[in-house]
Write a protein that holds these residues in place. Structure first.
Motif, short mmCIF file in Angstrom:
data_model
loop_
_atom_site.label_atom_id
_atom_site.label_comp_id
_atom_site.label_asym_id
_atom_site.label_seq_id
_atom_site.Cartn_x
_atom_site.Cartn_y
_atom_site.Cartn_z
N CYS A 95 -39.51 4.89 37.85
CA CYS A 95 -39.76 6.00 36.92
C CYS A 95 -40.02 7.32 37.64
N ASP A 96 -40.84 7.30 38.69
CA ASP A 96 -41.16 8.54 39.41
C ASP A 96 -39.90 9.16 40.00
N GLU A 97 -39.06 8.34 40.59
CA GLU A 97 -37.83 8.84 41.22
C GLU A 97 -36.87 9.40 40.17
N LEU A 98 -36.73 8.70 39.04
CA LEU A 98 -35.83 9.17 37.99
C LEU A 98 -36.29 10.52 37.43
N TYR A 99 -37.60 10.66 37.24
CA TYR A 99 -38.14 11.91 36.71
C TYR A 99 -38.01 13.03 37.75
N GLU A 100 -38.32 12.72 39.00
CA GLU A 100 -38.28 13.72 40.07
C GLU A 100 -36.86 14.26 40.25
N ARG A 101 -35.87 13.40 40.09
CA ARG A 101 -34.48 13.81 40.29
C ARG A 101 -33.84 14.36 39.02
N GLY A 102 -34.58 14.47 37.94
CA GLY A 102 -34.05 15.06 36.73
C GLY A 102 -33.13 14.16 35.93
N LEU A 103 -33.20 12.85 36.18
CA LEU A 103 -32.36 11.92 35.44
C LEU A 103 -33.00 11.51 34.12
N ILE A 104 -34.29 11.74 33.97
CA ILE A 104 -34.98 11.59 32.69
C ILE A 104 -35.93 12.77 32.53
N THR A 105 -36.30 13.05 31.30
CA THR A 105 -37.30 14.08 31.03
C THR A 105 -38.01 13.72 29.74
N VAL A 106 -38.97 14.56 29.34
CA VAL A 106 -39.71 14.34 28.10
C VAL A 106 -39.34 15.45 27.13
N ALA A 107 -38.83 15.07 25.97
CA ALA A 107 -38.37 16.04 24.97
C ALA A 107 -39.55 16.71 24.28
N ASP A 108 -39.25 17.69 23.42
CA ASP A 108 -40.33 18.44 22.78
C ASP A 108 -41.05 17.65 21.69
N ASP A 109 -40.62 16.42 21.43
CA ASP A 109 -41.35 15.54 20.52
C ASP A 109 -42.01 14.38 21.26
N GLY A 110 -42.00 14.43 22.61
CA GLY A 110 -42.63 13.39 23.41
C GLY A 110 -41.74 12.21 23.75
N SER A 111 -40.55 12.16 23.18
CA SER A 111 -39.64 11.05 23.49
C SER A 111 -38.96 11.27 24.83
N ILE A 112 -38.50 10.20 25.44
CA ILE A 112 -37.84 10.29 26.74
C ILE A 112 -36.36 10.57 26.53
N SER A 113 -35.88 11.66 27.16
CA SER A 113 -34.46 12.00 27.13
C SER A 113 -33.81 11.53 28.42
N ILE A 114 -32.59 11.06 28.33
CA ILE A 114 -31.88 10.47 29.46
C ILE A 114 -30.67 11.32 29.81
N SER A 115 -30.52 11.65 31.09
CA SER A 115 -29.38 12.45 31.54
C SER A 115 -28.07 11.69 31.38
N PRO A 116 -26.99 12.37 30.98
CA PRO A 116 -25.68 11.71 30.91
C PRO A 116 -25.23 11.15 32.25
N GLN A 117 -25.75 11.69 33.36
CA GLN A 117 -25.34 11.21 34.67
C GLN A 117 -25.78 9.79 34.95
N VAL A 118 -26.79 9.31 34.21
CA VAL A 118 -27.26 7.94 34.41
C VAL A 118 -26.13 6.94 34.16
N ALA A 119 -25.21 7.29 33.26
CA ALA A 119 -24.11 6.38 32.93
C ALA A 119 -23.16 6.16 34.11
N SER A 120 -23.28 6.98 35.14
CA SER A 120 -22.41 6.84 36.31
C SER A 120 -22.79 5.64 37.17
N TRP A 121 -24.02 5.13 37.01
CA TRP A 121 -24.50 4.02 37.83
C TRP A 121 -24.96 2.89 36.90
N THR A 122 -24.23 1.81 36.90
CA THR A 122 -24.49 0.72 35.96
C THR A 122 -25.90 0.16 36.11
N SER A 123 -26.34 -0.07 37.34
CA SER A 123 -27.66 -0.68 37.54
C SER A 123 -28.77 0.27 37.08
#
Length: 452
Positions: free
Chosen positions: A384-412
């Motif tokens: 989680c820390d690495e994903l957040y630090e690298r901008g692959l996830i963030t927290v939206a203005d309603d508190g939900s977790i938003s996921i970067s489209p780039q995550v789809a590039s790596w299956t694991s």
């Protein structure tokens, strides 16, 4: 000169077909002569202080003016006394669009990893302008399908794009000549385009913000493709024929006021008005602000590994590290017990597997923000820390977790995110200044989608 003569002697009268079908011994002999010439050339540039990239850019630009493509051709037989000049391409095209362009690209990438500076270019493109919005949606939001334009793409350029974009689709943009492009000047858009190289970064600006960026994969010139994709600029009557393809594209939302402050522009009303390159110090500041990944590999380490199957470099290196005075205090307040919950994935874990992660990057916090408990959250070291630090996830203005489209590039990575983070809401996201800090992360670090 003797080295060049030896290379010419190996290949001077070969037809293209004969050159492609050399036997192993002949090919090895030619390769050895090429290596000798290359080594000598590199030594000469170093001794004379010549930037071979820049001088080749200038020479190819000069050749393109003196010998237009339409008026030139290649001969494959013994030449007469005066050789017609071969087809003229820009330096970027010659570097990356030969039949074996993948080899050239690998060589260039090796130079990049060994310390060649990445340049940053600014592309003015107001997302509110009708023409810009239309063109952006046609070729950035929806990458160009290469097979649809094979009829107007040079075969060598097409092959290079296919190698760089195995999906068969590439985000593209173009630069059009300035109003007075026929008057030579150092920083005209076309002159700046000729300095653009694979690995450089381009940021789009408009409507008082920096909103998009990507890494250059290839550059070329093509009137027909530019006209088909974008038409003609209504205000100048010119096309965006100086084209480039982008990879690692992602959105940002940085106010130009912050960009100006970061790069050191003193004029508070200064905006990007034409395509151009930032100064090195300006580029470094902007890349750091945006957490843009241009990390290079230490050249000594690369050499040590390439020469042997074992690493012969230093095993221990002395380093001077500044301690963060407030970090221990924040950590103790955040983790009073031996276990705590990761605020992103929600797992209860031993505190040794958790970090006090900064919601807003510490180097961009004020002193008061750095001392605030609201600027940190508990994030696990299990991803989680690495994903957040690298901008692959963030927290939206309603508190939900938003996921970067780039995550789809790596299956694991995508599997982990779907299992642990999808459809989750961060606890206490709304407390105090946290919404402000999360907003900063969304606009400055999160690798968002490219839609306007």
């Amino acid at each position: 000169m003797a080295l060049v003569g030896e290379l010419v002697a190996e290949s001077q009268w070969l037809t293209p077909t004969e050159a492609e079908s050399l036997g192993p011994d002949a090919k090895s002999s030619v390769a050895a002569e090429m290596a000798d010439v290359f080594i000598h050339l590199v030594r000469m540039t170093d001794a004379m202080g010549i930037d071979l990239f820049d001088t080749t850019d200038a020479k190819m630009h000069c050749n393109a003016t003196r010998f237009p493509t339409a008026a030139s051709h290649v001969v494959a037989h013994r030449p007469p006394k005066a050789l017609p000049h071969p087809d003229i391409l820009t330096y970027q095209e010659r570097r990356a669009t030969r039949r074996h362009s993948s080899t050239v690209i690998r060589i260039l990438r090796r130079f990049r990893t060994q310390g060649v500076r990445v340049s940053v270019f600014m592309q003015p493109a107001s997302p509110q302008a009708t023409q810009v919005k239309r063109n952006y949606r046609r070729t950035i939001s929806r990458p160009v399908r290469l097979s649809d334009h094979a009829d107007v793409l040079d075969p060598q350029v097409l092959r290079a794009l296919e190698l760089l974009f195995p999906s068969g689709e590439a985000p593209m943009w173009g630069v059009k000549p300035g109003k007075n492009e026929d008057r030579p000047r150092q920083k005209s858009p076309v002159a700046e385009f000729h300095a653009l190289r694979p690995g450089d970064v381009v940021f789009f600006t408009g409507d008082s913000k920096l909103y998009f960026g990507g890494t250059v994969a290839l550059t070329w010139i093509n009137d027909d493709l530019a006209n088909r994709l974008w038409g003609i600029d209504r205000t100048t009557g010119k096309s965006w024929r100086y084209m480039y393809a982008l990879t690692e594209v992602q959105s940002r939302r940085i106010p130009m006021s912050e960009v100006r402050k970061t790069v050191g522009w003193k004029n508070e009303d200064r905006h990007v008005r034409s395509f151009g390159r930032l100064k090195p110090a300006e580029a470094d500041g902007l890349l750091e602000l945006l957490s843009w990944n241009t990390a290079s590999t230490d050249s000594a380490d690369m050499d040590a590994l390439e020469k042997s199957d074992t690493y012969d470099g230093e095993l221990v290196r002395e380093a001077v590290r500044k301690a963060r005075g407030e970090q221990d205090a924040l950590r103790k307040k955040l983790f009073p017990d031996t276990t705590a919950r990761c605020e992103l994935c929600g797992r209860d874990l031993p505190t040794e597997l958790l970090v006090a992660a900064h919601i807003k990057k510490r180097q961009h916090c004020t002193d008061n923000e750095r001392r605030s408990m609201e600027v940190v959250m508990a994030a696990c070291r299990l991803g989680c820390d690495e994903l957040y630090e690298r901008g692959l996830i963030t927290v939206a203005d309603d508190g939900s977790i938003s996921i970067s489209p780039q995550v789809a590039s790596w299956t694991s990575v995508e599997d982990y995110v779907k299992e642990r983070l999808a459809n989750r809401t961060v606890a206490n996201w709304h407390e105090g200044q946290r919404p402000v800090f999360y907003r900063w992360h969304r606009t400055h670090t999160f690798r968002g989608g490219v839609d306007l």
